[in-house]
Design a protein around this motif. Structure first.
Motif, PDB file in Angstrom:
ATOM      1  N   GLY A  72       0.823  -1.213   0.000  1.00 25.02           N
ATOM      2  CA  GLY A  72       0.000   0.000   0.000  1.00 25.02           C
ATOM      3  C   GLY A  72       0.852   1.256   0.000  1.00 25.02           C
ATOM      4  N   THR A  73       1.946   1.226   0.759  1.00 22.51           N
ATOM      5  CA  THR A  73       2.851   2.377   0.797  1.00 22.51           C
ATOM      6  C   THR A  73       3.562   2.550  -0.540  1.00 22.51           C
ATOM      7  OG1 THR A  73       3.165   2.002   3.160  1.00 22.51           O
ATOM      8  CG2 THR A  73       4.779   3.387   2.059  1.00 22.51           C
ATOM      9  N   ALA A  74       3.998   1.443  -1.145  1.00 21.28           N
ATOM     10  CA  ALA A  74       4.649   1.522  -2.458  1.00 21.28           C
ATOM     11  C   ALA A  74       3.680   2.055  -3.508  1.00 21.28           C
ATOM     12  CB  ALA A  74       5.168   0.146  -2.865  1.00 21.28           C
ATOM     13  N   GLY A  75       2.422   1.632  -3.433  1.00 20.66           N
ATOM     14  CA  GLY A  75       1.425   2.159  -4.371  1.00 20.66           C
ATOM     15  C   GLY A  75       1.228   3.653  -4.205  1.00 20.66           C
ATOM     16  N   LEU A  76       1.205   4.135  -2.960  1.00 22.40           N
ATOM     17  CA  LEU A  76       1.063   5.574  -2.727  1.00 22.40           C
ATOM     18  C   LEU A  76       2.259   6.343  -3.261  1.00 22.40           C
ATOM     19  CD1 LEU A  76      -0.400   7.973  -1.424  1.00 22.40           C
ATOM     20  CD2 LEU A  76       0.789   7.417   0.697  1.00 22.40           C
TER      21      LEU A  76
ATOM     22  N   GLY B  39       2.494   5.199 -12.810  1.00 22.38           N
ATOM     23  CA  GLY B  39       1.065   5.212 -12.504  1.00 22.38           C
ATOM     24  C   GLY B  39       0.452   3.825 -12.563  1.00 22.38           C
ATOM     25  N   ILE B  40       0.831   3.033 -13.571  1.00 17.57           N
ATOM     26  CA  ILE B  40       0.308   1.665 -13.671  1.00 17.57           C
ATOM     27  C   ILE B  40       0.775   0.833 -12.468  1.00 17.57           C
ATOM     28  CG2 ILE B  40       0.482  -0.480 -15.015  1.00 17.57           C
ATOM     29  CD1 ILE B  40       0.561   1.299 -17.544  1.00 17.57           C
ATOM     30  N   LEU B  41       2.064   0.970 -12.113  1.00 16.80           N
ATOM     31  CA  LEU B  41       2.574   0.236 -10.954  1.00 16.80           C
ATOM     32  C   LEU B  41       1.898   0.710  -9.660  1.00 16.80           C
ATOM     33  CD1 LEU B  41       6.377  -0.007 -11.785  1.00 16.80           C
ATOM     34  CD2 LEU B  41       4.693  -1.851 -11.795  1.00 16.80           C
ATOM     35  N   GLY B  42       1.636   2.024  -9.559  1.00 19.80           N
ATOM     36  CA  GLY B  42       0.952   2.545  -8.376  1.00 19.80           C
ATOM     37  C   GLY B  42      -0.458   1.993  -8.243  1.00 19.80           C
ATOM     38  N   VAL B  43      -1.177   1.877  -9.346  1.00 24.83           N
ATOM     39  CA  VAL B  43      -2.533   1.320  -9.312  1.00 24.83           C
ATOM     40  C   VAL B  43      -2.492  -0.164  -8.939  1.00 24.83           C
ATOM     41  CG1 VAL B  43      -4.526   0.732 -10.761  1.00 24.83           C
ATOM     42  CG2 VAL B  43      -3.530   3.006 -10.884  1.00 24.83           C
ATOM     43  N   VAL B  44      -1.550  -0.900  -9.520  1.00 24.28           N
ATOM     44  CA  VAL B  44      -1.452  -2.343  -9.244  1.00 24.28           C
ATOM     45  C   VAL B  44      -1.079  -2.576  -7.775  1.00 24.28           C
ATOM     46  CG1 VAL B  44      -0.121  -4.430  -9.754  1.00 24.28           C
ATOM     47  CG2 VAL B  44      -0.959  -3.000 -11.616  1.00 24.28           C
ATOM     48  N   PHE B  45      -0.017  -1.886  -7.290  1.00 23.97           N
ATOM     49  CA  PHE B  45       0.394  -2.077  -5.897  1.00 23.97           C
ATOM     50  C   PHE B  45      -0.682  -1.591  -4.930  1.00 23.97           C
ATOM     51  CE2 PHE B  45       5.212  -1.967  -6.915  1.00 23.97           C
ATOM     52  CZ  PHE B  45       5.148  -3.280  -7.330  1.00 23.97           C
ATOM     53  N   GLY B  46      -1.372  -0.519  -5.283  1.00 20.47           N
ATOM     54  CA  GLY B  46      -2.450  -0.033  -4.426  1.00 20.47           C
ATOM     55  C   GLY B  46      -3.606  -1.022  -4.342  1.00 20.47           C
ATOM     56  N   ALA B  47      -3.938  -1.653  -5.470  1.00 17.70           N
ATOM     57  CA  ALA B  47      -5.022  -2.646  -5.464  1.00 17.70           C
ATOM     58  C   ALA B  47      -4.636  -3.872  -4.642  1.00 17.70           C
ATOM     59  CB  ALA B  47      -5.363  -3.049  -6.900  1.00 17.70           C
TER      60      ALA B  47
ATOM     61  N   LYS C 254      -4.963  -6.785   0.715  1.00 19.62           N
ATOM     62  CA  LYS C 254      -4.348  -7.223   1.977  1.00 19.62           C
ATOM     63  C   LYS C 254      -5.030  -6.560   3.165  1.00 19.62           C
ATOM     64  CE  LYS C 254       0.198  -8.773   0.943  1.00 19.62           C
ATOM     65  NZ  LYS C 254       1.315  -9.084   1.790  1.00 19.62           N
ATOM     66  N   ALA C 255      -5.384  -5.283   3.036  1.00 17.58           N
ATOM     67  CA  ALA C 255      -6.054  -4.594   4.134  1.00 17.58           C
ATOM     68  C   ALA C 255      -7.452  -5.169   4.358  1.00 17.58           C
ATOM     69  CB  ALA C 255      -6.132  -3.097   3.839  1.00 17.58           C
ATOM     70  N   ARG C 256      -8.120  -5.569   3.319  1.00 25.77           N
ATOM     71  CA  ARG C 256      -9.448  -6.155   3.441  1.00 25.77           C
ATOM     72  C   ARG C 256      -9.387  -7.511   4.146  1.00 25.77           C
ATOM     73  NH1 ARG C 256     -10.705  -6.342  -1.713  1.00 25.77           N
ATOM     74  NH2 ARG C 256     -11.073  -4.103  -1.770  1.00 25.77           N
ATOM     75  N   ARG C 257      -8.292  -8.274   3.900  1.00 25.47           N
ATOM     76  CA  ARG C 257      -8.123  -9.569   4.565  1.00 25.47           C
ATOM     77  C   ARG C 257      -7.574  -9.434   5.980  1.00 25.47           C
ATOM     78  NH1 ARG C 257      -5.911 -10.707  -0.525  1.00 25.47           N
ATOM     79  NH2 ARG C 257      -3.816 -10.555   0.340  1.00 25.47           N
ATOM     80  N   GLY C 258      -7.180  -8.238   6.387  1.00 22.91           N
ATOM     81  CA  GLY C 258      -6.650  -8.023   7.721  1.00 22.91           C
ATOM     82  C   GLY C 258      -5.148  -8.211   7.827  1.00 22.91           C
TER      83      GLY C 258
ATOM     84  N   ALA D 260      -2.936  -6.114   6.470  1.00 16.53           N
ATOM     85  CA  ALA D 260      -2.326  -4.785   6.484  1.00 16.53           C
ATOM     86  C   ALA D 260      -3.257  -3.832   7.211  1.00 16.53           C
ATOM     87  CB  ALA D 260      -2.072  -4.292   5.053  1.00 16.53           C
ATOM     88  N   THR D 261      -2.678  -2.698   7.632  1.00 15.70           N
ATOM     89  CA  THR D 261      -3.470  -1.725   8.397  1.00 15.70           C
ATOM     90  C   THR D 261      -3.533  -0.370   7.710  1.00 15.70           C
ATOM     91  OG1 THR D 261      -1.504  -1.112   9.665  1.00 15.70           O
ATOM     92  CG2 THR D 261      -2.911  -2.831  10.588  1.00 15.70           C
ATOM     93  N   ASN D 262      -3.253  -0.313   6.417  1.00 15.54           N
ATOM     94  CA  ASN D 262      -3.249   0.977   5.728  1.00 15.54           C
ATOM     95  C   ASN D 262      -4.122   0.969   4.469  1.00 15.54           C
ATOM     96  OD1 ASN D 262      -1.608  -0.706   4.234  1.00 15.54           O
ATOM     97  ND2 ASN D 262      -0.029   0.826   3.857  1.00 15.54           N
ATOM     98  N   PRO D 263      -5.424   0.762   4.600  1.00 20.27           N
ATOM     99  CA  PRO D 263      -6.253   0.777   3.399  1.00 20.27           C
ATOM    100  C   PRO D 263      -6.356   2.167   2.780  1.00 20.27           C
ATOM    101  CG  PRO D 263      -7.633   0.636   5.336  1.00 20.27           C
ATOM    102  CD  PRO D 263      -6.214   0.492   5.795  1.00 20.27           C
ATOM    103  N   GLY D 264      -6.226   3.222   3.590  1.00 15.81           N
ATOM    104  CA  GLY D 264      -6.295   4.584   3.054  1.00 15.81           C
ATOM    105  C   GLY D 264      -5.108   4.913   2.170  1.00 15.81           C
ATOM    106  N   GLN D 265      -3.916   4.483   2.578  1.00 12.83           N
ATOM    107  CA  GLN D 265      -2.733   4.721   1.748  1.00 12.83           C
ATOM    108  C   GLN D 265      -2.843   3.967   0.432  1.00 12.83           C
ATOM    109  OE1 GLN D 265       0.805   3.696   3.881  1.00 12.83           O
ATOM    110  NE2 GLN D 265       0.848   5.615   5.021  1.00 12.83           N
ATOM    111  N   ALA D 266      -3.340   2.731   0.487  1.00 15.31           N
ATOM    112  CA  ALA D 266      -3.487   1.959  -0.745  1.00 15.31           C
ATOM    113  C   ALA D 266      -4.498   2.610  -1.678  1.00 15.31           C
ATOM    114  CB  ALA D 266      -3.905   0.532  -0.411  1.00 15.31           C
ATOM    115  N   LEU D 267      -5.601   3.120  -1.127  1.00 13.62           N
ATOM    116  CA  LEU D 267      -6.595   3.804  -1.962  1.00 13.62           C
ATOM    117  C   LEU D 267      -6.019   5.086  -2.556  1.00 13.62           C
ATOM    118  CD1 LEU D 267      -9.485   3.997  -3.033  1.00 13.62           C
ATOM    119  CD2 LEU D 267     -10.083   5.192  -0.923  1.00 13.62           C
ATOM    120  N   ALA D 268      -5.263   5.825  -1.750  1.00 11.14           N
ATOM    121  CA  ALA D 268      -4.623   7.032  -2.276  1.00 11.14           C
ATOM    122  C   ALA D 268      -3.633   6.688  -3.376  1.00 11.14           C
ATOM    123  CB  ALA D 268      -3.931   7.790  -1.142  1.00 11.14           C
ATOM    124  N   GLY D 269      -2.947   5.536  -3.271  1.00 11.66           N
ATOM    125  CA  GLY D 269      -2.045   5.095  -4.332  1.00 11.66           C
ATOM    126  C   GLY D 269      -2.788   4.800  -5.617  1.00 11.66           C
TER     127      GLY D 269
END
Length: 164
Positions: free
Chosen positions: A90-94, A114-122, A127-131, A133-142
């Motif tokens: 999620g951090t790498a995607g951001l 940008g493509i890598l940011g979207v892929v890593f963010g998704a 991972k955040a949805r499965r529990g 990771a704890t940074n779903p906001g950073q992944a969404l921002a990525g």
């Protein structure tokens, strides 16, 4: 032989002689300078229980205790540690999304980042949805910054190619 005064005694007190007078550290009213033998009261207990199990207590700190004893966790032995959250994707995607959105002037690099940011963010959102990771906001921002970087990179690339 004369008695010598104790130089370390507080003023106004006398040390007990061999005869048994009360000394400076005797309990008040104690005959002969010795405290009466009284039972010691138990220590106070907190309202929510006695607290942590002391070291060496049966069933504490990974020691399996006597047979038939089950620890406070409901099973035998050391409970282990919870795994650390894996927030890297999620951090790498951001980071890649921000690089893509800010560096859109280098449009080929911005599109790739940008493509890598979207892929890593998704992947980070999953991972955040499965529990894990704890940074779903950073992944969404990525994902959002990566999509904006892709759009800006494509727009700037079209502008550069159209004007040349």
């Amino acid at each position: 032989m004369g008695r010598h005064a104790d130089p370390f005694a507080p003023p106004g007190t006398s040390t007990p002689a061999v005869g048994g007078m009360a000394g400076p550290f005797a309990a008040p009213g104690a005959p002969g300078g010795y405290a009466q033998e009284q039972p010691v009261p138990p220590p106070p207990i907190a309202p929510d229980g006695p607290g942590q199990v002391p070291y060496g207590y049966p069933g504490g700190y990974g020691h399996p205790g006597p047979p038939g004893h089950v620890g406070p966790q409901g099973y035998y032995g050391w409970p282990g540690m919870a795994p650390m959250p894996s927030n890297g994707l999620g951090t790498a995607g951001l980071v890649l999304g921000i690089v893509a959105a800010v560096g859109f002037c280098l449009w080929p690099l911005a599109i790739i980042a940008g493509i890598l940011g979207v892929v890593f963010g998704a992947i980070g959102r999953g991972k955040a949805r499965r529990g894990e990771a704890t940074n779903p906001g950073q992944a969404l921002a990525g994902i959002i910054c990566g999509a904006a970087g892709i759009a800006l990179g494509i727009g700037f690339g079209v502008l550069v190619i159209a004007t040349s």
